[in-house]
Design a protein around this motif. Structure first.
Motif, PDB file in Angstrom:
ATOM      1  N   ALA A   1     -15.964   2.560 -22.942  1.00  0.00           N
ATOM      2  CA  ALA A   1     -14.933   3.664 -22.495  1.00  0.00           C
ATOM      3  C   ALA A   1     -14.779   3.652 -21.012  1.00  0.00           C
ATOM      4  CB  ALA A   1     -15.225   5.061 -22.881  1.00  0.00           C
TER       5      ALA A   1
ATOM      6  N   LYS B   1      -3.638   1.224 -34.254  1.00  0.00           N
ATOM      7  CA  LYS B   1      -4.619   2.576 -34.682  1.00  0.00           C
ATOM      8  C   LYS B   1      -5.527   1.866 -35.726  1.00  0.00           C
ATOM      9  CE  LYS B   1      -5.958   6.821 -35.347  1.00  0.00           C
ATOM     10  NZ  LYS B   1      -6.547   6.749 -36.566  1.00  0.00           N
TER      11      LYS B   1
ATOM     12  N   TYR C   1      -8.337   0.141 -34.197  1.00  0.00           N
ATOM     13  CA  TYR C   1      -9.196   0.951 -33.602  1.00  0.00           C
ATOM     14  C   TYR C   1     -10.115   1.560 -34.339  1.00  0.00           C
ATOM     15  CZ  TYR C   1     -10.806   5.374 -31.154  1.00  0.00           C
ATOM     16  OH  TYR C   1     -11.717   6.339 -30.664  1.00  0.00           O
TER      17      TYR C   1
ATOM     18  N   ARG D   1     -14.371   1.307 -34.220  1.00  0.00           N
ATOM     19  CA  ARG D   1     -14.811   2.167 -33.604  1.00  0.00           C
ATOM     20  C   ARG D   1     -16.240   2.295 -33.060  1.00  0.00           C
ATOM     21  NH1 ARG D   1     -12.370   8.259 -34.421  1.00  0.00           N
ATOM     22  NH2 ARG D   1     -10.740   6.907 -35.318  1.00  0.00           N
TER      23      ARG D   1
ATOM     24  N   ASP E   1     -11.992   6.617 -26.549  1.00  0.00           N
ATOM     25  CA  ASP E   1     -10.820   7.108 -27.175  1.00  0.00           C
ATOM     26  C   ASP E   1      -9.963   6.151 -27.242  1.00  0.00           C
ATOM     27  OD1 ASP E   1      -8.631   7.508 -24.606  1.00  0.00           O
ATOM     28  OD2 ASP E   1     -10.470   7.976 -23.929  1.00  0.00           O
ATOM     29  N   LEU E   2      -8.725   6.153 -28.050  1.00  0.00           N
ATOM     30  CA  LEU E   2      -7.762   5.039 -28.340  1.00  0.00           C
ATOM     31  C   LEU E   2      -7.154   4.549 -27.284  1.00  0.00           C
ATOM     32  CD1 LEU E   2      -5.758   4.513 -31.639  1.00  0.00           C
ATOM     33  CD2 LEU E   2      -4.721   4.114 -29.342  1.00  0.00           C
ATOM     34  N   GLU E   3      -6.640   5.414 -26.452  1.00  0.00           N
ATOM     35  CA  GLU E   3      -5.881   5.134 -25.243  1.00  0.00           C
ATOM     36  C   GLU E   3      -6.422   4.440 -23.973  1.00  0.00           C
ATOM     37  OE1 GLU E   3      -2.703   5.290 -25.064  1.00  0.00           O
ATOM     38  OE2 GLU E   3      -2.703   5.997 -27.252  1.00  0.00           O
ATOM     39  N   SER E   4      -7.705   4.533 -23.926  1.00  0.00           N
ATOM     40  CA  SER E   4      -8.638   4.041 -22.866  1.00  0.00           C
ATOM     41  C   SER E   4      -8.922   2.556 -23.242  1.00  0.00           C
ATOM     42  CB  SER E   4     -10.003   4.744 -22.792  1.00  0.00           C
ATOM     43  OG  SER E   4     -10.667   4.377 -23.667  1.00  0.00           O
TER      44      SER E   4
END
Length: 528
Positions: A10, A153, A156, A160, A167-170
């Motif tokens: 992250a 998604k 991701y 994971r 987090d997904l956006e990062s």
């Protein structure tokens, strides 16, 4: 007690720092083993099991270290080594660790297939009057659709566990690149398959057949031969890199075991628990970074940081805290090792000597010097830019006694301006201003579009009419392509890559470069 330092993905996705020891990757399938010193993490743990004391006379080939008369063998650490390697995302590393002979045989065949694919694309480019890059762009790059939110998604969720809780956006950008890369590989395979049907590919020998003579033709594409020699050369580098990664895993676990035992021994001396040693030597000395330190770090690295200071402050604080902790851990490890009787018997693999061609690379220093350094570089690569002043500083003390050669290895898949920058450097070399020109390229890595390349030509006093004409015509592209092709033959997949008298550099620091040069002088029987 002593644990491996892991920086969260992250954080990496928020701030990508170009450490000098790092390299800019070409494909991302291999990485340089860390040369970091052993570290201790201030997390209390149960006392480490003590190895049974063994007389020195009983030290065997599997003994990796001796500590205060106790031995640590390969079997003592192999379970942890296995865990580290299996957590690595590179399946080729897993294969090599499990069965190196089988892995190398498969890698040799992959190398042949890869070279044949390149020959097929080159043939198609020649047929259509285009460059290989233009064929790739029209047949692959332009046909890759942008991943949908649903696909991102799904990627991701599937990965994971490898994203370290990010987090997904990062990590969205990384996931988009991952999906696009997968699609690119599929389109590339389909293109090569089509080209095999429209070109004459003739197999002459099995690359894994025993006792193949030098010059043996393995396969021909439209009559153009692929011989075994470049495959053999490439495999020397490939096997060495994998062996170094296995070695790095073993050294990491061995260092941790040694440091654990040293902490336990020190705790016994002081008659306290091991966690007390870690607390007094590390935890109590940790201080939160000041706002000035955070701001200074941001200013020095903002070109490689995605986001403003406010948005990345927490990530920077975490990074600086980890750096501070690591420095304290290294200091504790060095202090305990200096006081203890530690003998490390784990040997680093010997680097193969590559037959690296100097080609027409820009050079300085005596061509008959006992030591020749060949660097493959990318002018848009931040790691190359970071290494540039270090190389200049180290080589300054040797003067003409070291022959230094620079060849091109633009990473076109990640650095869109690198190919033009390499051609511009060649154009500057033709006018005798190569070193002055690349100094500007490395100092302006974020502005390497064609107009800027021409502006830099003016700044170093080049004939602009000649320079512009040569750059616009692509006159020097064949030289750059040759460097790329030969570099890939030497197993290069990242930049910068250095060869000192044919031996690849593994320690990308000033001290590491100087030590490699001194070692090369010693092997040559001459001193600088």
């Amino acid at each position: 007690m002593f644990k491996t330092k892991i920086v969260a993905v992250a954080f990496i996705s928020v701030i990508a720092l170009a450490a000098v020891a790092a390299q800019s990757p070409r494909r991302g399938t291999t990485s340089r083993p860390s040369t970091a010193k052993p570290a201790a993490t201030p997390t209390p743990a149960a006392p480490v099991p003590q190895p049974t004391p063994v007389p020195a006379a009983n030290i065997t080939a599997t003994t990796l270290a001796v500590l205060e008369g106790q031995t640590i063998s390969a079997s003592d650490i192999e379970t942890q080594v296995n865990e580290i390697i299996l957590k690595d995302t590179d399946p080729y590393l897993h294969d090599y660790y499990t069965d190196p002979n089988k892995a190398i045989r498969e890698a040799r065949q992959r190398a042949v297939d890869s070279r044949v694919a390149s020959m097929l694309i080159a043939a198609e480019a020649k047929k259509k009057g285009k460059t290989p890059d233009e064929i790739i762009a029209s047949e692959i790059t332009s046909r890759i659709p942008q991943p949908t939110d649903q696909e991102i998604k799904a990627a991701y969720d599937a990965n994971r566990a490898q994203l370290g809780g990010a987090d997904l956006e990062s990590v969205r950008t990384e996931l988009v690149n991952f999906i696009r890369n997968q699609r690119s590989q599929d389109l590339y395979a389909a293109l090569v398959s089509r080209l095999r049907m429209t070109n004459v590919v003739t197999k002459s020998a099995d690359v894994n057949a025993p006792n193949l003579a030098k010059g043996t033709v393995l396969v021909a594409v439209n009559g153009e031969p692929l011989r075994v020699d470049p495959i053999n050369e490439r495999m020397k580098a490939y096997a060495y890199k994998l062996e170094m990664r296995v070695y790095a895993a073993r050294k990491q676990v061995l260092d941790r075991r040694i440091n654990d035992l040293l902490v336990v021994a020190e705790a016994n001396k002081r008659k306290v628990g091991p966690e007390e040693i870690v607390r007094t030597e590390i935890t109590d000395k940790l201080k939160p970074p000041t706002e000035a330190e955070v701001a200074k770090f941001y200013e020095e690295n903002k070109a490689r940081i995605r986001g403003d200071l406010a948005g990345t402050r927490n990530a920077i604080v975490s990074y600086l805290q980890e750096q501070q902790q690591e420095n304290l851990e290294v200091a504790l490890a060095e202090k305990l090792r200096a006081a203890g009787k530690v003998q490390v018997l784990l040997k680093e693999p010997d680097a193969p000597v590559m037959n690296v061609n100097l080609a027409s690379g820009a050079s300085r220093g005596d061509v008959n010097a006992a030591v020749t350094i060949v660097e493959f570089t990318d002018f848009q690569c931040s790691a190359c830019g970071g290494m540039y002043p270090i190389v200049e500083y180290v080589l300054k003390s040797y003067g003409n006694r070291v022959h230094f050669v620079v060849r091109n290895f633009p990473l076109t898949s990640v650095h869109p301006n690198a190919l033009n920058a390499a051609q511009a450097a060649e154009a500057a070399k033709a006018q005798g201003k190569y070193w002055e020109y690349i100094d500007l390229l490395f100092k302006n890595q974020t502005t390497l579009e064609v107009e800027s390349l021409k502006k830099y030509a003016t700044q170093v006093g080049l004939d602009r009419k000649r320079f512009d004409a040569e750059l616009d015509s692509g006159k020097y592209e064949p030289i750059v392509r040759k460097d790329l092709e030969e570099g890939e033959g030497y197993g290069i997949d990242s930049t910068p890559t250095f060869f000192i008298n044919g031996v690849i550099l593994t320690d990308y620091s000033g001290e590491g470069l100087k030590a490699a040069i001194e070692k090369a002088f010693a092997k040559a029987g001459k001193r600088p």
